[in-house]
Design a protein around this motif. Structure first.
Motif, PDB file in Angstrom:
ATOM      1  N   MET A   1       0.844  -1.194   0.000  1.00  0.00           N
ATOM      2  CA  MET A   1       0.000   0.000   0.000  1.00  0.00           C
ATOM      3  C   MET A   1       0.880   1.245   0.000  1.00  0.00           C
ATOM      4  O   MET A   1       1.990   1.231   0.512  1.00  0.00           O
ATOM      5  CB  MET A   1      -0.919  -0.014   1.224  1.00  0.00           C
ATOM      6  CG  MET A   1      -1.924   1.134   1.258  1.00  0.00           C
ATOM      7  SD  MET A   1      -3.059   1.028   2.663  1.00  0.00           S
ATOM      8  CE  MET A   1      -4.142  -0.280   2.099  1.00  0.00           C
ATOM      9  N   VAL A  19      -3.472   4.732  13.645  1.00  0.00           N
ATOM     10  CA  VAL A  19      -3.953   4.516  12.281  1.00  0.00           C
ATOM     11  C   VAL A  19      -3.185   5.372  11.277  1.00  0.00           C
ATOM     12  O   VAL A  19      -2.485   6.312  11.634  1.00  0.00           O
ATOM     13  CB  VAL A  19      -5.453   4.854  12.154  1.00  0.00           C
ATOM     14  CG1 VAL A  19      -6.319   3.900  12.962  1.00  0.00           C
ATOM     15  CG2 VAL A  19      -5.714   6.300  12.568  1.00  0.00           C
ATOM     16  N   TYR A  22      -5.353   6.833   4.081  1.00  0.00           N
ATOM     17  CA  TYR A  22      -4.971   6.597   2.690  1.00  0.00           C
ATOM     18  C   TYR A  22      -6.079   7.061   1.745  1.00  0.00           C
ATOM     19  O   TYR A  22      -7.262   6.874   2.048  1.00  0.00           O
ATOM     20  CB  TYR A  22      -4.706   5.105   2.452  1.00  0.00           C
ATOM     21  CG  TYR A  22      -3.610   4.524   3.312  1.00  0.00           C
ATOM     22  CD1 TYR A  22      -2.310   4.396   2.820  1.00  0.00           C
ATOM     23  CD2 TYR A  22      -3.857   4.113   4.624  1.00  0.00           C
ATOM     24  CE1 TYR A  22      -1.298   3.872   3.606  1.00  0.00           C
ATOM     25  CE2 TYR A  22      -2.850   3.591   5.418  1.00  0.00           C
ATOM     26  CZ  TYR A  22      -1.577   3.464   4.904  1.00  0.00           C
ATOM     27  OH  TYR A  22      -0.573   2.950   5.685  1.00  0.00           O
ATOM     28  N   THR A  24      -8.850   7.091  -1.041  1.00  0.00           N
ATOM     29  CA  THR A  24      -9.692   6.035  -1.622  1.00  0.00           C
ATOM     30  C   THR A  24      -9.730   6.122  -3.138  1.00  0.00           C
ATOM     31  O   THR A  24     -10.130   5.182  -3.807  1.00  0.00           O
ATOM     32  CB  THR A  24     -11.136   6.140  -1.105  1.00  0.00           C
ATOM     33  OG1 THR A  24     -11.670   7.421  -1.471  1.00  0.00           O
ATOM     34  CG2 THR A  24     -11.210   5.970   0.398  1.00  0.00           C
ATOM     35  N   TYR A 112      -9.397   5.796   3.300  1.00  0.00           N
ATOM     36  CA  TYR A 112      -9.357   4.539   4.032  1.00  0.00           C
ATOM     37  C   TYR A 112      -8.616   4.771   5.343  1.00  0.00           C
ATOM     38  O   TYR A 112      -7.542   5.376   5.362  1.00  0.00           O
ATOM     39  CB  TYR A 112      -8.631   3.454   3.234  1.00  0.00           C
ATOM     40  CG  TYR A 112      -9.386   2.985   2.009  1.00  0.00           C
ATOM     41  CD1 TYR A 112     -10.691   2.515   2.107  1.00  0.00           C
ATOM     42  CD2 TYR A 112      -8.784   3.001   0.752  1.00  0.00           C
ATOM     43  CE1 TYR A 112     -11.384   2.083   0.983  1.00  0.00           C
ATOM     44  CE2 TYR A 112      -9.467   2.571  -0.378  1.00  0.00           C
ATOM     45  CZ  TYR A 112     -10.763   2.111  -0.256  1.00  0.00           C
ATOM     46  OH  TYR A 112     -11.446   1.683  -1.360  1.00  0.00           O
ATOM     47  N   GLU A 114      -6.691   2.858   8.042  1.00  0.00           N
ATOM     48  CA  GLU A 114      -6.056   1.552   8.229  1.00  0.00           C
ATOM     49  C   GLU A 114      -5.275   1.539   9.542  1.00  0.00           C
ATOM     50  O   GLU A 114      -4.575   2.493   9.870  1.00  0.00           O
ATOM     51  CB  GLU A 114      -5.109   1.247   7.068  1.00  0.00           C
ATOM     52  CG  GLU A 114      -5.815   1.087   5.728  1.00  0.00           C
ATOM     53  CD  GLU A 114      -6.692  -0.153   5.683  1.00  0.00           C
ATOM     54  OE1 GLU A 114      -6.299  -1.183   6.262  1.00  0.00           O
ATOM     55  OE2 GLU A 114      -7.781  -0.084   5.085  1.00  0.00           O
ATOM     56  N   GLU A 116      -2.437   0.640  12.411  1.00  0.00           N
ATOM     57  CA  GLU A 116      -1.051   0.232  12.549  1.00  0.00           C
ATOM     58  C   GLU A 116      -1.053  -1.157  13.210  1.00  0.00           C
ATOM     59  O   GLU A 116      -2.081  -1.632  13.697  1.00  0.00           O
ATOM     60  CB  GLU A 116      -0.284   1.233  13.416  1.00  0.00           C
ATOM     61  CG  GLU A 116      -0.233   2.640  12.853  1.00  0.00           C
ATOM     62  CD  GLU A 116       0.616   2.742  11.601  1.00  0.00           C
ATOM     63  OE1 GLU A 116       1.694   2.112  11.551  1.00  0.00           O
ATOM     64  OE2 GLU A 116       0.193   3.448  10.658  1.00  0.00           O
ATOM     65  N   ARG A 120      -4.561  -3.094  15.563  1.00  0.00           N
ATOM     66  CA  ARG A 120      -5.489  -3.969  14.827  1.00  0.00           C
ATOM     67  C   ARG A 120      -6.658  -4.433  15.695  1.00  0.00           C
ATOM     68  O   ARG A 120      -7.802  -4.468  15.236  1.00  0.00           O
ATOM     69  CB  ARG A 120      -4.739  -5.178  14.256  1.00  0.00           C
ATOM     70  CG  ARG A 120      -3.743  -4.805  13.167  1.00  0.00           C
ATOM     71  CD  ARG A 120      -3.181  -6.026  12.465  1.00  0.00           C
ATOM     72  NE  ARG A 120      -2.203  -5.631  11.456  1.00  0.00           N
ATOM     73  CZ  ARG A 120      -2.519  -5.202  10.235  1.00  0.00           C
ATOM     74  NH1 ARG A 120      -3.785  -5.113   9.879  1.00  0.00           N
ATOM     75  NH2 ARG A 120      -1.579  -4.876   9.370  1.00  0.00           N
ATOM     76  N   TYR A 123      -9.058  -1.533  16.500  1.00  0.00           N
ATOM     77  CA  TYR A 123      -9.666  -1.154  15.213  1.00  0.00           C
ATOM     78  C   TYR A 123     -10.816  -2.104  14.896  1.00  0.00           C
ATOM     79  O   TYR A 123     -11.917  -1.679  14.506  1.00  0.00           O
ATOM     80  CB  TYR A 123      -8.604  -1.203  14.116  1.00  0.00           C
ATOM     81  CG  TYR A 123      -9.089  -0.860  12.716  1.00  0.00           C
ATOM     82  CD1 TYR A 123      -8.972   0.432  12.221  1.00  0.00           C
ATOM     83  CD2 TYR A 123      -9.621  -1.836  11.884  1.00  0.00           C
ATOM     84  CE1 TYR A 123      -9.400   0.745  10.929  1.00  0.00           C
ATOM     85  CE2 TYR A 123     -10.047  -1.534  10.601  1.00  0.00           C
ATOM     86  CZ  TYR A 123      -9.929  -0.249  10.120  1.00  0.00           C
ATOM     87  OH  TYR A 123     -10.355   0.055   8.837  1.00  0.00           O
ATOM     88  N   ARG A 158     -13.904  -2.599   6.490  1.00  0.00           N
ATOM     89  CA  ARG A 158     -12.922  -1.604   6.948  1.00  0.00           C
ATOM     90  C   ARG A 158     -13.654  -0.331   7.312  1.00  0.00           C
ATOM     91  O   ARG A 158     -14.840  -0.167   7.062  1.00  0.00           O
ATOM     92  CB  ARG A 158     -11.868  -1.337   5.870  1.00  0.00           C
ATOM     93  CG  ARG A 158     -12.416  -0.805   4.563  1.00  0.00           C
ATOM     94  CD  ARG A 158     -11.339  -0.119   3.703  1.00  0.00           C
ATOM     95  NE  ARG A 158     -10.071  -0.777   3.740  1.00  0.00           N
ATOM     96  CZ  ARG A 158      -9.634  -1.667   2.856  1.00  0.00           C
ATOM     97  NH1 ARG A 158     -10.429  -2.040   1.863  1.00  0.00           N
ATOM     98  NH2 ARG A 158      -8.432  -2.185   2.947  1.00  0.00           N
TER      99      ARG A 158
END
Length: 267
Positions: A1, A19, A22, A24, A112, A114, A116, A120, A123, A158
């Motif tokens: 990514m 987090v 990013y 989209t 997005y 996401e 780290e 996780r 999240y 997500r």
């Protein structure tokens, strides 16, 4: 990514989720450069000082905010970096709302969100909570020298962060005139047309035909091929009778719509 455009944490009560943000969207616009027709060279744009009559280098340029005609407050990069904004590195969830209550006119850009490696589990916890309660989180985020209202919503496994415009950024227009005496036949015909054309949203069905046509023309010119001009569409006479226009539209939609398979009768 790709590399994140923003890194920080989502604060969810006493839980902190590291987090990255990013984009989209990957823009597919056909981009052109400016070329000197005579020699074929690419044009260079210069930042010009009209007082010293010369081009300036980046280190000679500073941001300025105009406070009156011709008077500016000069701002260095460190001035902007040191602005005390809590949302600069933390997205603090203020509450939860029904996403359907947010008018799409407020939506700005989507990203997005996401986690780290260390984030996780929390999240996943927030994601599941959003999904099970069917809500979106309302918060704020500071990016690019602006603090934006934002919405965190669950989609396709997500979390997507959607920046929102503030109410004072939305232009207010007078409501369109709709208080007409509508013919009941016309309304029913319009509703029939809506029913015939109703379908699930399938974005993969659509493509940018203008971009494809431009790229085809570029390809043809690059290979010295002749370019066929598209004929102008024939202008059809305007149909004055609204009911007749709706009727024709319904008939055309019925012809183009594939017949649905007949359901078997229950035994």
């Amino acid at each position: 990514m790709a590399r994140p455009i923003w890194k920080g944490a989502v604060s969810f009560g006493m839980v902190s989720i590291p987090v990255g943000l990013y984009p989209t969207v990957s823009e597919k616009d056909v981009r052109f450069h400016q070329i000197h027709r005579e020699c074929g060279s690419r044009i260079k744009l210069q930042k010009w000082c009209p007082v010293h009559e010369r081009a300036l280098s980046p280190d000679e340029i500073v941001k300025g905010y105009e406070i009156s005609k011709g008077r500016y407050v000069l701002m260095e990069e460190e001035d902007l970096e040191n602005v005390p904004v809590p949302s600069k590195h933390t997205v603090s969830v203020d509450g939860f709302v029904d996403a359907s209550e947010v008018d799409p006119v407020y939506f700005d850009s989507a990203y997005y969100l996401e986690p780290e490696e260390t984030g996780r589990r929390p999240y996943a916890l927030l994601l599941k909570a959003l999904q099970s309660k069917k809500v979106a989180a309302i918060a704020k985020i500071a990016m690019r020298q602006k603090e934006s209202l934002c919405l965190l919503r669950a989609t396709e496994g997500r979390i997507v962060l959607e920046t929102l415009h503030y109410p004072d950024e939305i232009r207010k227009l007078e409501p369109a005139k709709t208080d007409f005496d509508l013919d009941e036949r016309e309304l029913k015909m319009a509703e029939s047309l809506v029913d015939l054309l109703r379908e699930e949203f399938q974005p993969e069905k659509y493509k940018d035909e203008v971009r494809d046509a431009i790229l085809e023309r570029i390809e043809a010119k690059a290979h010295g091929e002749s370019i066929a001009e598209q004929p102008e569409p024939k202008q059809t006479a305007q149909v004055i009778d609204l009911f007749e226009a709706l009727k024709r539209s319904v008939e055309a939609a019925k012809k183009e719509r594939p017949e649905e398979p007949k359901r078997k009768k229950a035994a």
